[in-house]
Write a protein that holds these residues in place. Sequence first.
Motif, short mmCIF file in Angstrom:
data_model
loop_
_atom_site.label_atom_id
_atom_site.label_comp_id
_atom_site.label_asym_id
_atom_site.label_seq_id
_atom_site.Cartn_x
_atom_site.Cartn_y
_atom_site.Cartn_z
N LEU A 261 0.84 -1.20 0.00
CA LEU A 261 0.00 0.00 0.00
C LEU A 261 0.87 1.26 0.00
O LEU A 261 0.62 2.20 -0.77
CB LEU A 261 -0.92 0.00 1.22
N LEU A 262 1.90 1.27 0.83
CA LEU A 262 2.79 2.43 0.89
C LEU A 262 3.47 2.67 -0.45
O LEU A 262 3.60 3.82 -0.90
CB LEU A 262 3.82 2.24 1.99
N GLU A 263 3.88 1.61 -1.11
CA GLU A 263 4.53 1.75 -2.43
C GLU A 263 3.55 2.30 -3.46
O GLU A 263 3.89 3.14 -4.29
CB GLU A 263 5.10 0.41 -2.87
N ALA A 264 2.30 1.82 -3.40
CA ALA A 264 1.29 2.31 -4.34
C ALA A 264 0.98 3.78 -4.10
O ALA A 264 0.82 4.56 -5.06
CB ALA A 264 0.02 1.47 -4.21
N VAL A 265 0.92 4.18 -2.84
CA VAL A 265 0.67 5.59 -2.53
C VAL A 265 1.84 6.45 -2.98
O VAL A 265 1.64 7.55 -3.52
CB VAL A 265 0.41 5.77 -1.02
N ALA A 266 3.06 5.98 -2.79
CA ALA A 266 4.23 6.74 -3.23
C ALA A 266 4.17 6.99 -4.73
O ALA A 266 4.46 8.11 -5.20
CB ALA A 266 5.50 5.99 -2.85
N ALA A 267 3.78 5.98 -5.49
CA ALA A 267 3.68 6.13 -6.95
C ALA A 267 2.59 7.13 -7.31
O ALA A 267 2.77 7.98 -8.20
CB ALA A 267 3.41 4.77 -7.59
N GLU A 268 1.47 7.04 -6.64
CA GLU A 268 0.36 7.98 -6.89
C GLU A 268 0.76 9.41 -6.56
O GLU A 268 0.44 10.35 -7.29
CB GLU A 268 -0.87 7.58 -6.08
N LEU A 269 1.47 9.58 -5.47
CA LEU A 269 1.92 10.92 -5.08
C LEU A 269 2.82 11.53 -6.14
O LEU A 269 2.67 12.71 -6.49
CB LEU A 269 2.66 10.86 -3.74
N GLN A 270 3.73 10.74 -6.66
CA GLN A 270 4.65 11.24 -7.66
C GLN A 270 3.89 11.67 -8.92
O GLN A 270 4.08 12.79 -9.44
CB GLN A 270 5.68 10.18 -8.02
N THR A 271 3.03 10.79 -9.40
CA THR A 271 2.28 11.08 -10.63
C THR A 271 1.36 12.29 -10.45
O THR A 271 1.32 13.18 -11.32
CB THR A 271 1.43 9.84 -11.02
N ARG A 272 0.65 12.33 -9.35
CA ARG A 272 -0.31 13.40 -9.14
C ARG A 272 0.35 14.73 -8.82
O ARG A 272 -0.16 15.79 -9.21
CB ARG A 272 -1.30 12.99 -8.04
N THR A 273 1.45 14.71 -8.12
CA THR A 273 2.18 15.95 -7.85
C THR A 273 2.72 16.55 -9.15
O THR A 273 2.64 17.76 -9.37
CB THR A 273 3.31 15.70 -6.85
N ASP A 274 3.28 15.71 -9.99
CA ASP A 274 3.81 16.19 -11.27
C ASP A 274 2.75 16.88 -12.10
O ASP A 274 3.05 17.82 -12.85
CB ASP A 274 4.42 15.02 -12.06
N ALA A 275 1.50 16.42 -11.99
CA ALA A 275 0.42 16.96 -12.83
C ALA A 275 -0.38 18.05 -12.13
O ALA A 275 -1.31 18.61 -12.72
CB ALA A 275 -0.51 15.82 -13.24
N SER A 276 -0.04 18.37 -10.90
CA SER A 276 -0.86 19.29 -10.11
C SER A 276 -0.58 20.75 -10.44
O SER A 276 0.58 21.16 -10.61
CB SER A 276 -0.61 19.06 -8.62
N PRO A 277 -1.63 21.59 -10.48
CA PRO A 277 -1.41 23.04 -10.62
C PRO A 277 -0.74 23.64 -9.38
O PRO A 277 -0.26 24.77 -9.44
CB PRO A 277 -2.83 23.58 -10.81
N ARG A 278 -0.70 22.88 -8.28
CA ARG A 278 -0.04 23.35 -7.05
C ARG A 278 1.25 22.58 -6.80
O ARG A 278 1.67 22.37 -5.66
CB ARG A 278 -1.02 23.21 -5.87
N ARG A 279 1.88 22.21 -7.89
CA ARG A 279 3.07 21.36 -7.81
C ARG A 279 4.17 21.98 -6.95
O ARG A 279 4.80 21.28 -6.14
CB ARG A 279 3.60 21.09 -9.23
#
Length: 415
Positions: A261-279
Motif C-alpha cells: 500500500l505504501l509503495e502504491a501511494v508513493a507512486a500515486e503521489l509522484q504522478t499526481r504531484t507532477d500533474a498538479s497546478p499546485r506542484r
Amino acid sequence: MEADTQQAVSAILADVRLRGLAAVRDWTGRLDGVQLEPSALRFPVSTLEAARLHLDQTQPDLMAALRELIANVRRFAEGQRRSLLDLELPLPGGGTVGERWCPLQTAGVYIPGGRAFYPSTLAMTVIPAQVSGVARIVGVTPPKPQPTLPGAWGVDPLVLACAAELGLTELYPFGGAQALGWLAHGEPAVDLIAGPGNRFVAEAKRQLIGTCGIDSLAGPTELLVIADGSADPTWLAEDLMAQAEHDPDAAAVLVSEDRALLEAVAAELQTRTDASPRRAILEQSLANHGRLVCANRELTIALAQTWAPEHLELCVADADAWLPHLTTAGALFIGSASAEAFGDYGAGPNHVLPTDRSARYASPLGVATFLKRQSLLRLAPADAAAMAPWVKRLAEAEGLTHHGRSAALRGHHHL
C-alpha cells in the motif's frame, strides 16, 4: 518562535497600544502595501451585501455551497450549546451550589488572507460565537493591493458575501499583528481572539495572553493517516496532497503495516504531484514534512498518541477497534469515506483545531470557546449554620482569622 519575529511583533503591538488605528494604518501600508483611508476602515454593510448579490448572480452554485457549509456548522454549534448544561446541586438545608455557562461580551475573529482567502474560516469562527450568545463580534482580515469589488480593499468577494450571509456587521480590512493589537488594546478591547494565522499572528496571540483570551496558538497544519490494505491508494494520495497544499510547513504523514500500500501511494503521489497546478508548494511540503511510514499497530498508536496531530484519518477496516486508543488528536476522521476535506468544508465539526502537540490538552474551536463557567453558591441559613464550625476551624488553621469569623457570624445568626 524566532527572536526576530518576537521583536517585530512586540514593536507592532506596543505601537498599536500607543497610537491605535493610526498605527494599524501605518503598519498595514508598510507590510501589506495597502494605504487604508482613515474614513473608510470598516466595511459598510452595503459592500458586504453587494458582494453577496454579485455572487448570487454570477456564481449561484458557489453561494449554494457556502450556505450548505454555514447551515451544517450552525447545526453542529447549536447541538454543542444544548449539550452544555448548567449545574445545580441541592444542599441539606435548602440551599444550592452550581454553575452556569455565560457568553463572553466581545470576541474578535481573525480570518487569514495570505496565500489564500478563507470564507470557511470566517464561518467556523463567527458561528460558534453567535450561537454562544456573544453580543459583539469583530472580524479582521488582511487587505490586498489589487482591487476586487469597489470598496472591498482587495478582500475576496466570497469572504464579504460570507460575512453578509452570517449577519456579521463589523469586518475590518487589516490583518497581521497590528489587527490583533487593535482587537486587544483598541476600542473593541475584546474578551477573546479566535482564528488561525501565520507566525506573526501566532506570536501576537502569544504576547496578548493575559490581556485577553486566546483560542489557541496555531502552528502549521498536520495530518496523520492510518491505513490498511482496505484503503484506496488514490484516495490516500489525494488526502496527503490536500494537507500538503496548505503551505510548505504542512505535515502529511501516512502510516501502515502494508508495504505494498505504501509503495502504491508513493507512486500515486509522484504522478499526481507532477500533474498538479499546485506542484511547487506540494513538492516543498511533501519533501519537508511528508512521510510514508511502515509500522505495526502498537507502534502506530504510540506515534499517534505522542504526536497528537491536528487531524487523524482512520482509513482502516476496523476503525472502531482503534478509537479507544486514539485520544490525543484534535479531530478524528473515521473510515475511508471521511476525508479530512469534509471537515474543512462544513460537515459540521469545526476546522479550527489545536496544532503542535497542543491537542494533548486543547480542544477544537467551538461554542464553549466563547463561553465561561460561573460558579454559584446560594446558602440557606441552615446550610450556613451547619458549615460554619468546620469552615471556621479550617480558616483558623490557615491563619485567616476573619474568614473564620465571617463564617461564624452566619452560624450564630441562625441560632
